[in-house]
Design a protein around this motif. Structure first.
Motif, mmCIF file in Angstrom:
data_model
loop_
_atom_site.group_PDB
_atom_site.id
_atom_site.type_symbol
_atom_site.label_atom_id
_atom_site.label_comp_id
_atom_site.label_asym_id
_atom_site.label_seq_id
_atom_site.Cartn_x
_atom_site.Cartn_y
_atom_site.Cartn_z
ATOM 1 N N PRO A 218 -2.567 7.809 -0.996
ATOM 2 C CA PRO A 218 -3.356 8.081 -2.207
ATOM 3 C C PRO A 218 -2.620 9.036 -3.135
ATOM 4 O O PRO A 218 -1.997 10.001 -2.678
ATOM 5 C CB PRO A 218 -4.635 8.725 -1.667
ATOM 6 N N LEU B 99 -1.712 -5.193 -6.867
ATOM 7 C CA LEU B 99 -3.052 -5.763 -6.954
ATOM 8 C C LEU B 99 -3.305 -6.360 -8.339
ATOM 9 O O LEU B 99 -3.856 -7.456 -8.460
ATOM 10 C CB LEU B 99 -4.103 -4.705 -6.634
ATOM 11 N N SER B 100 -2.860 -5.682 -9.384
ATOM 12 C CA SER B 100 -3.018 -6.189 -10.745
ATOM 13 C C SER B 100 -2.289 -7.523 -10.920
ATOM 14 O O SER B 100 -2.829 -8.461 -11.511
ATOM 15 C CB SER B 100 -2.497 -5.170 -11.753
ATOM 16 N N LEU C 54 -14.720 -6.192 -6.266
ATOM 17 C CA LEU C 54 -13.992 -5.422 -5.269
ATOM 18 C C LEU C 54 -14.950 -5.152 -4.115
ATOM 19 O O LEU C 54 -15.976 -4.489 -4.300
ATOM 20 C CB LEU C 54 -13.485 -4.107 -5.858
ATOM 21 N N SER D 297 -16.132 -3.234 -1.140
ATOM 22 C CA SER D 297 -15.923 -1.865 -0.687
ATOM 23 C C SER D 297 -17.190 -1.345 -0.027
ATOM 24 O O SER D 297 -18.295 -1.627 -0.506
ATOM 25 C CB SER D 297 -15.578 -0.978 -1.890
ATOM 26 N N GLU E 250 -4.150 -10.983 -11.905
ATOM 27 C CA GLU E 250 -3.739 -11.683 -13.130
ATOM 28 C C GLU E 250 -3.262 -13.106 -12.835
ATOM 29 O O GLU E 250 -3.486 -14.010 -13.636
ATOM 30 C CB GLU E 250 -2.660 -10.892 -13.865
ATOM 31 N N ASP F 284 0.825 -1.195 0.000
ATOM 32 C CA ASP F 284 0.000 0.000 0.000
ATOM 33 C C ASP F 284 0.865 1.253 0.000
ATOM 34 O O ASP F 284 2.066 1.200 0.221
ATOM 35 C CB ASP F 284 -0.960 0.004 1.188
ATOM 36 N N VAL G 145 -3.902 3.257 0.213
ATOM 37 C CA VAL G 145 -4.578 2.493 -0.832
ATOM 38 C C VAL G 145 -3.644 1.380 -1.299
ATOM 39 O O VAL G 145 -2.418 1.486 -1.201
ATOM 40 C CB VAL G 145 -4.981 3.380 -2.032
ATOM 41 N N LEU G 146 -4.232 0.299 -1.804
ATOM 42 C CA LEU G 146 -3.418 -0.783 -2.361
ATOM 43 C C LEU G 146 -2.706 -0.287 -3.608
ATOM 44 O O LEU G 146 -3.282 0.453 -4.413
ATOM 45 C CB LEU G 146 -4.289 -1.986 -2.707
ATOM 46 N N LYS G 147 -1.466 -0.714 -3.778
ATOM 47 C CA LYS G 147 -0.690 -0.324 -4.953
ATOM 48 C C LYS G 147 -1.277 -1.032 -6.174
ATOM 49 O O LYS G 147 -1.481 -2.236 -6.162
ATOM 50 C CB LYS G 147 0.771 -0.699 -4.762
ATOM 51 N N PRO G 148 -1.561 -0.281 -7.240
ATOM 52 C CA PRO G 148 -2.194 -0.878 -8.409
ATOM 53 C C PRO G 148 -1.367 -1.979 -9.071
ATOM 54 O O PRO G 148 -1.917 -2.978 -9.529
ATOM 55 C CB PRO G 148 -2.407 0.285 -9.368
ATOM 56 N N ASP G 149 -0.041 -1.832 -9.119
ATOM 57 C CA ASP G 149 0.780 -2.849 -9.769
ATOM 58 C C ASP G 149 0.756 -4.167 -8.994
ATOM 59 O O ASP G 149 0.702 -5.251 -9.587
ATOM 60 C CB ASP G 149 2.215 -2.361 -9.967
#
Length: 114
Positions: free
Chosen positions: A54, A68-69, A88, A90, A73, A51, A62-66
């Protein structure tokens, strides 16, 4: 078999109280399967950082997008998981309904991002 995959920072919490319910009994009988995937496994640094603050500023993390992606995947790359809905969880999302539950139950499974 219907398959639920939970992407979480706390895989030890699964199945939790669910394991003591009717759904838990069905899980033990092999009617469906549950896999808890630790998002931290997909962190790129030695500290397992998942994380960050923001991007636009503000309180919280926030969770890091890379990260989480990469976690998502890896799950959908498994056989039969490519078309599974990804949800998700939320407090800002739409409430779950019985109709949506029936719709999800009719499919092969679901990926839940906790």
């Amino acid at each position: 078999m219907w398959r639920a995959t939970a992407l979480t920072l706390f895989p030890g919490m699964f199945p939790g109280p669910l394991g003591e319910s009717l759904a838990g009994r069905a899980l033990k009988e092999g009617v469906w399967s549950l896999e808890a995937v630790d998002i931290r496994r997909f962190a790129k640094d030695r500290h397992g950082t998942v994380d960050d603050a923001p991007f636009g500023g503000g309180a919280g993390m926030v969770l890091k997008p890379d990260v989480l992606s990469a976690a998502i995947e890896s799950v959908v790359a498994a056989p039969g998981m490519a078309e599974v809905p990804r949800i998700l969880l939320s407090p800002r999302g739409a409430p779950s309904t019985q109709a949506r539950g029936r719709q999800l139950a009719a499919g092969p499974g679901v990926v839940l991002v906790c």
